[in-house]
Design an enzyme around this catalytic site. Structure first.
Site, short mmCIF file in Angstrom:
data_model
loop_
_atom_site.label_atom_id
_atom_site.label_comp_id
_atom_site.label_asym_id
_atom_site.label_seq_id
_atom_site.Cartn_x
_atom_site.Cartn_y
_atom_site.Cartn_z
N THR A 17 69.52 36.52 61.08
CA THR A 17 69.68 35.36 61.96
C THR A 17 70.86 35.52 62.91
O THR A 17 70.87 34.96 64.00
CB THR A 17 69.83 34.10 61.08
OG1 THR A 17 68.62 33.93 60.37
CG2 THR A 17 70.12 32.85 61.89
N TYR A 30 63.00 29.67 65.20
CA TYR A 30 63.65 30.82 65.84
C TYR A 30 63.12 32.08 65.18
O TYR A 30 62.48 32.03 64.13
CB TYR A 30 65.18 30.74 65.72
CG TYR A 30 65.71 31.00 64.33
CD1 TYR A 30 65.76 29.98 63.38
CD2 TYR A 30 66.12 32.28 63.96
CE1 TYR A 30 66.23 30.22 62.10
CE2 TYR A 30 66.60 32.52 62.67
CZ TYR A 30 66.65 31.49 61.75
OH TYR A 30 67.10 31.75 60.48
N THR A 96 70.99 36.72 55.82
CA THR A 96 71.66 36.14 54.65
C THR A 96 70.75 36.08 53.42
O THR A 96 71.25 35.99 52.30
CB THR A 96 72.15 34.72 54.97
OG1 THR A 96 71.03 33.93 55.38
CG2 THR A 96 73.20 34.73 56.04
N ASP A 97 69.42 36.15 53.62
CA ASP A 97 68.51 35.92 52.49
C ASP A 97 68.73 36.93 51.36
O ASP A 97 68.67 36.57 50.18
CB ASP A 97 67.06 35.98 52.95
CG ASP A 97 66.66 34.77 53.80
OD1 ASP A 97 67.41 33.78 53.79
OD2 ASP A 97 65.61 34.82 54.45
N LYS A 169 73.77 33.34 47.44
CA LYS A 169 73.37 32.34 48.44
C LYS A 169 72.89 31.10 47.70
O LYS A 169 71.96 31.17 46.90
CB LYS A 169 72.26 32.90 49.34
CG LYS A 169 71.89 31.99 50.49
CD LYS A 169 70.87 32.62 51.45
CE LYS A 169 70.60 31.66 52.61
NZ LYS A 169 69.64 32.21 53.59
N GLU A 290 70.14 32.74 21.48
CA GLU A 290 68.89 32.46 20.76
C GLU A 290 67.96 33.67 20.72
O GLU A 290 67.02 33.69 19.94
CB GLU A 290 68.18 31.27 21.42
CG GLU A 290 68.91 29.96 21.25
CD GLU A 290 68.20 28.83 21.96
OE1 GLU A 290 67.09 28.46 21.55
OE2 GLU A 290 68.75 28.31 22.96
N1 LIG Z 1 70.22 33.25 57.84
C1 LIG Z 1 69.49 34.36 57.81
O1 LIG Z 1 69.95 35.41 58.17
C2 LIG Z 1 68.08 34.23 57.27
C3 LIG Z 1 67.11 35.31 57.68
N2 LIG Z 1 65.80 35.02 57.19
C4 LIG Z 1 67.49 36.68 57.14
O2 LIG Z 1 67.85 36.78 56.02
O3 LIG Z 1 67.36 37.64 57.86
#
Ligand SMILES: NC(=O)C[C@H](N)C(=O)O
Length: 333
Positions: A17, A30, A96-97, A169, A290
């Site tokens: 992103t 986007y 970020t994923d 995350k 457990e």
């Molecule tokens: N915020 C992001 O970067 C999400 C995006 N889908 C990625 O991980 O490339």
């Protein structure tokens, strides 16, 4: 630590992103991984106040499409770049994923004490209050700092420096999505200055025994999610497909539904290595709870969440299939 010369930082881009473009500045749809490395750098001219900067695109993908192949390419490229005397640190821009997984993989496969910092954005580059430019600047500040040496691979997001092992995350869309629920951050970045409060204690980078330099693929490890009334079908499918390892994202302290337990015990007895993790977002799957790991030949993931336990199991399986040796890796890294 005093440093007199200007730092030299290589910025490697992978998409995400932070390189995303949308039609509206205020939200909505986007597409990630649209901007090239030059556009990312031009958005932050202040980078050149921090260090001498070079840029290079490794891949251009949304990180939901991250693969073992890209990880291997990245690790090899980073090891090569950091071996150069004229580079002091690396920043990787990344979606970020799966950022936490890539950071953790690199923490275990990069063999240098020079800083490696991943960063990204929750809002595309075209958004009002895009978070990418400041994140990139803060990542470069961190990578250029002599104080960042020997802290392993880090994630810098939202003014905060996280260790690769700890970070996860936690929110689908907020700019404060990255947290380290068990151990907290390593430090913070404000006004162009990074301040550290601790360093990772467990083995990584220079003391990691995992070497992917000669590999073009990794062992296959799948994740199975635990829930009420769940089915053994996914476990049996992985076993049938020849997977070498399974991570169970268990309930609470790594607990396992009785139907799935039977399937996992059979898998373990057939030599598939089974790691017991948890779908809870914090805490450790402790070695005595457990579930009797010794009896079933299972391995406790301890503080590693399922997606990170998968990475360590893949790397462990490049060295051994021995259950005790793999448990020991989870105690060491
Ligand atoms: N915020 C992001 O970067 C999400 C995006 N889908 C990625 O991980 O490339």
């Amino acid at each position: 630590m005093q440093k007199t010369e200007r730092s030299r930082i290589a910025i490697l881009t992978t998409g995400g992103t932070i390189a995303g473009e949308g039609q509206s500045q205020t939200g909505g749809a986007y597409t990630s991984a649209k901007l090239g490395v030059q556009q990312l750098l031009e958005a932050v001219p202040e980078l050149h106040d921090v260090a001498d900067i070079t840029g290079e695109e490794v891949v251009s993908i949304g990180s939901q499409d991250m693969s073992d192949e890209v990880w291997l390419t990245l690790a090899k490229r980073i090891n090569a770049v950091l071996a150069q005397d004229d580079i002091d640190g690396i920043v990787i821009t990344h979606g970020t994923d799966t950022m936490e997984e890539t950071a953790w993989f690199l923490h275990l496969t990069v063999h240098s004490n020079k800083p490696v910092v991943l960063t990204g954005a929750m809002r595309p580059a075209t958004a009002r209050s895009a978070d990418g430019p400041l994140n990139l600047y803060n990542a470069a500040v961190t990578a250029a700092s002599p104080e960042a040496v020997d802290r392993g691979v880090m994630v810098v997001m939202n003014d905060t420096v996280f260790g690769a092992r700890d970070v996860t995350k936690m929110h689908t869309s907020g700019v404060d999505t990255f947290q380290a629920p068990n151990f907290g951050p390593l430090g913070y970045v404000h006004d162009g200055i990074v301040t550290f409060q601790r360093r990772p204690e467990m083995h990584h980078t220079m003391t990691s025994e995992f070497d992917v330099s000669g590999l073009d693929k990794l062992p296959q490890v799948g994740i199975v999610f635990g829930y009420s009334n769940c089915s053994p079908l996914p476990v049996n499918a992985y076993v049938g497909a020849g997977y070498q390892g399974i991570v169970h994202a268990g309930l609470g302290n790594g607990n396992i539904h009785c139907d799935v337990l039977d399937a996992l015990v059979n898998a373990s007895r057939d030599g598939v290595r089974v790691v017991r993790s948890s779908r809870a977002n914090s805490g450790s799957t402790t070695m005595a709870g457990e579930v009797d790991d010794e009896q079933y030949g299972f391995i406790a993931s301890l503080h590693l969440n399922p997606q990170k336990a998968r990475v360590l199991l893949q790397l462990a399986l490049t060295k051994t299939t021995d259950r005790d040796a793999i448990q020991n890796y989870f105690l060491t890294y």
